[in-house]
Design a protein around this motif. Structure first.
Motif, short mmCIF file in Angstrom:
data_model
loop_
_atom_site.label_atom_id
_atom_site.label_comp_id
_atom_site.label_asym_id
_atom_site.label_seq_id
_atom_site.Cartn_x
_atom_site.Cartn_y
_atom_site.Cartn_z
N GLU A 8 -22.03 13.45 18.04
CA GLU A 8 -21.63 14.42 17.02
C GLU A 8 -22.42 14.20 15.75
OE1 GLU A 8 -20.44 16.98 18.52
OE2 GLU A 8 -20.52 15.49 20.10
N ASN A 10 -24.08 16.54 14.53
CA ASN A 10 -24.32 17.87 13.95
C ASN A 10 -23.88 17.96 12.50
OD1 ASN A 10 -21.67 17.86 15.41
ND2 ASN A 10 -21.44 19.84 14.43
N ILE A 13 -20.89 12.18 8.78
CA ILE A 13 -21.51 10.85 8.79
C ILE A 13 -22.54 10.75 9.92
CG2 ILE A 13 -21.03 8.37 9.02
CD1 ILE A 13 -18.15 9.01 8.01
N ARG A 33 -20.95 18.76 20.72
CA ARG A 33 -20.23 19.48 21.79
C ARG A 33 -20.60 20.96 21.79
NH1 ARG A 33 -13.99 19.83 19.62
NH2 ARG A 33 -14.49 20.19 17.43
N ARG A 37 -24.46 24.43 17.03
CA ARG A 37 -24.36 23.51 15.88
C ARG A 37 -25.31 22.32 16.07
NH1 ARG A 37 -18.65 25.03 16.00
NH2 ARG A 37 -18.00 23.25 17.24
N LEU A 59 -16.59 14.84 24.21
CA LEU A 59 -15.78 13.70 24.66
C LEU A 59 -14.55 14.13 25.45
CD1 LEU A 59 -16.00 11.35 21.54
CD2 LEU A 59 -17.34 11.28 23.63
N ASN A 60 -14.21 15.40 25.37
CA ASN A 60 -13.07 15.89 26.17
C ASN A 60 -13.51 16.51 27.49
OD1 ASN A 60 -11.84 16.80 23.04
ND2 ASN A 60 -10.93 15.23 24.31
N ASN A 81 -20.13 7.94 17.11
CA ASN A 81 -19.64 8.40 15.82
C ASN A 81 -18.53 9.44 15.96
OD1 ASN A 81 -19.93 9.33 12.83
ND2 ASN A 81 -20.42 11.17 14.04
N TYR A 155 -4.38 8.49 14.66
CA TYR A 155 -5.78 8.12 14.35
C TYR A 155 -5.99 6.61 14.48
CZ TYR A 155 -10.10 8.53 11.44
OH TYR A 155 -11.39 8.52 10.95
N LYS A 159 -8.21 4.23 17.13
CA LYS A 159 -9.31 3.39 16.63
C LYS A 159 -9.02 1.91 16.91
CE LYS A 159 -12.07 6.51 14.65
NZ LYS A 159 -13.49 6.70 14.95
N GLY A 188 -15.66 3.37 5.35
CA GLY A 188 -14.81 3.59 4.18
C GLY A 188 -14.53 5.08 4.02
N VAL A 190 -15.03 8.73 3.15
CA VAL A 190 -16.24 9.55 3.01
C VAL A 190 -15.83 11.02 2.96
CG1 VAL A 190 -18.51 10.06 3.99
CG2 VAL A 190 -17.44 7.84 4.45
N THR A 192 -15.90 14.33 4.03
CA THR A 192 -16.35 15.15 5.17
C THR A 192 -15.23 16.13 5.52
OG1 THR A 192 -15.44 13.70 6.86
CG2 THR A 192 -17.69 13.22 6.14
N1 LIG Z 1 -14.67 10.62 6.74
C1 LIG Z 1 -14.16 9.41 6.58
O1 LIG Z 1 -13.59 9.08 5.53
C2 LIG Z 1 -14.28 8.39 7.68
C3 LIG Z 1 -13.96 7.07 7.39
C4 LIG Z 1 -14.07 6.10 8.38
C5 LIG Z 1 -14.49 6.47 9.65
N2 LIG Z 1 -14.80 7.77 9.92
C6 LIG Z 1 -15.23 8.09 11.27
O2 LIG Z 1 -16.52 8.65 11.21
C7 LIG Z 1 -16.75 9.48 12.33
C8 LIG Z 1 -17.34 10.81 11.89
O3 LIG Z 1 -16.40 11.48 11.11
P1 LIG Z 1 -16.75 12.45 9.89
O4 LIG Z 1 -15.92 12.04 8.76
O5 LIG Z 1 -18.22 12.57 9.75
O6 LIG Z 1 -16.08 13.78 10.44
P2 LIG Z 1 -16.57 15.26 10.66
O7 LIG Z 1 -17.56 15.68 9.62
O8 LIG Z 1 -15.32 16.03 10.83
O9 LIG Z 1 -17.32 15.12 12.04
C9 LIG Z 1 -16.62 14.83 13.21
C10 LIG Z 1 -17.50 15.18 14.36
O10 LIG Z 1 -16.82 14.93 15.59
C11 LIG Z 1 -17.02 16.05 16.41
N3 LIG Z 1 -16.00 16.16 17.44
C12 LIG Z 1 -14.73 16.55 17.31
N4 LIG Z 1 -14.14 16.57 18.52
C13 LIG Z 1 -15.07 16.19 19.43
C14 LIG Z 1 -15.09 16.03 20.82
N5 LIG Z 1 -14.03 16.27 21.59
N6 LIG Z 1 -16.23 15.62 21.43
C15 LIG Z 1 -17.31 15.39 20.71
N7 LIG Z 1 -17.34 15.52 19.37
C16 LIG Z 1 -16.25 15.93 18.74
C17 LIG Z 1 -17.11 17.25 15.50
O11 LIG Z 1 -17.78 18.30 16.17
P3 LIG Z 1 -17.67 19.85 15.73
O12 LIG Z 1 -18.61 20.05 14.57
O13 LIG Z 1 -18.11 20.56 16.96
O14 LIG Z 1 -16.25 20.12 15.37
C18 LIG Z 1 -17.92 16.65 14.36
O15 LIG Z 1 -19.31 16.70 14.62
C19 LIG Z 1 -15.40 9.60 13.05
O16 LIG Z 1 -15.37 8.71 14.15
C20 LIG Z 1 -14.42 9.13 12.00
O17 LIG Z 1 -13.26 8.56 12.57
C21 LIG Z 1 -14.71 8.74 8.97
#
Ligand SMILES: NC(=O)c1ccc[n+]([C@@H]2O[C@H](COP(=O)([O-])OP(=O)(O)OC[C@H]3O[C@@H](n4cnc5c(N)ncnc54)[C@H](OP(=O)(O)O)[C@@H]3O)[C@@H](O)[C@H]2O)c1
Length: 247
Positions: A8, A10, A13, A33, A37, A59-60, A81, A155, A159, A188, A190, A192
């Motif tokens: 992911e 696209n 992070i 997925r 995108r 992933l699903n 990620n 969540y 994790k 930390g 972020v 998004t």
């Molecule tokens: N943001 C934070 O504060 C934070 C902090 C710590 C850790 N993280 C971790 O960082 C990672 C990235 O998160 P992000 O904050 O960058 O979130 P994000 O911008 O919402 O991105 C999440 C990504 O996961 C994809 N996704 C959702 N369901 C999926 C599936 N079934 N199969 C494959 N991909 C799927 C989404 O795809 P679509 O674009 O198609 O929906 C999107 O590209 C995650 O593992 C999150 O737990 C985030």
């Protein structure tokens, strides 16, 4: 050229990690997925001179993971990620930090476990045979101990399972005398779509995806042996994993 798959990539992070790895000479497989995108991200990376190719990773949908395993002949890095915070809800950021623990349904838990843990596990299994001898597997994760501010049950449960997989695979790599590494990175807070926060919010606590991507990539590319470690964005290694759970 070394090859890295970022799941992911696209947006968020994942995109920034892909961008930073690409700038540091990696050939990037942009896992997404949704093809449209994913291709858009490939074009953005290509515009910056980065070698990038789309690969479908949902992933699903385990079929997509099996197909990916067959399409890749060699891989130096896998950045897991992709992740979701809760059952998706239309119209708002998915992470609801006000939700009471007792309001989580079994479906909430199943959804996050299926994506964040079982999907990631299946992907790793499908790629083990093509990972090079010195390959790195990175699992993007979060703190799992509950506090007043932080207790999103579904969540953090998923994790926590991911973290256990990190530690257990690392144990096996070490026991086998393998040079492969698996470790976790906690970026930390972020800004998004996952949490709908603004960069700089909470007194500067919330980082931009650009900054999180750069910090995470610095950790990923470290020359140190980081097998089995869970590492915070600032480089601090979590050494009290189980103690945290008890406190
Ligand atoms: N943001 C934070 O504060 C934070 C902090 C710590 C850790 N993280 C971790 O960082 C990672 C990235 O998160 P992000 O904050 O960058 O979130 P994000 O911008 O919402 O991105 C999440 C990504 O996961 C994809 N996704 C959702 N369901 C999926 C599936 N079934 N199969 C494959 N991909 C799927 C989404 O795809 P679509 O674009 O198609 O929906 C999107 O590209 C995650 O593992 C999150 O737990 C985030």
């Amino acid at each position: 050229m070394k090859k890295a798959l970022v799941t992911e990539a696209n947006k968020g992070i994942g995109f920034e990690i892909a961008r930073n790895l690409g700038k540091r000479g990696y050939d990037i497989l942009v896992g997404a997925r949704d093809e449209a995108r994913g291709q858009k991200a490939v074009e953005k990376l290509a515009a910056e001179g980065i070698s990038a190719t789309f690969i479908k990773i949902d992933l699903n949908n385990f079929d997509s993971l099996h197909t990916a395993g067959k399409m890749i002949d060699s891989l130096d890095m896998l950045v897991n990620n992709a992740g979701i915070p809760d059952s998706p809800k239309p119209g708002r950021a998915a992470l609801d930090l006000t939700k009471h623990t007792f309001d989580y349904t079994t479906d909430d838990l199943r959804t996050t476990m299926e994506t964040n843990f079982l999907g990631t596990h299946e992907l790793i299994k499908n790629l083990l045979s093509v990972l090079t001898d010195n390959a790195k597997i990175i699992n993007i994760t979060v703190p799992i101990s509950p506090t007043d501010f932080w207790h999103p049950l579904a969540y953090i449960t998923s994790k926590a399972a991911l973290n256990v997989m990190t530690l257990t695979y690392a144990y096996e790599f070490e026991k086998m005398g393998s040079h492969r590494q698996i470790f976790g990175i906690m970026p930390g807070a972020v800004a998004t779509d996952l949490n709908g926060m603004e960069a700089g919010a909470h007194g500067g606590f919330v980082k931009s995806p650009e900054s999180a991507g750069q910090m995470s990539t610095d950790i990923i590319l470290s020359d140190k042996n980081q097998n089995g470690q869970i590492i915070q964005y600032n480089g601090k290694i979590v050494t009290d994993y189980e103690v945290q759970l008890r406190n």
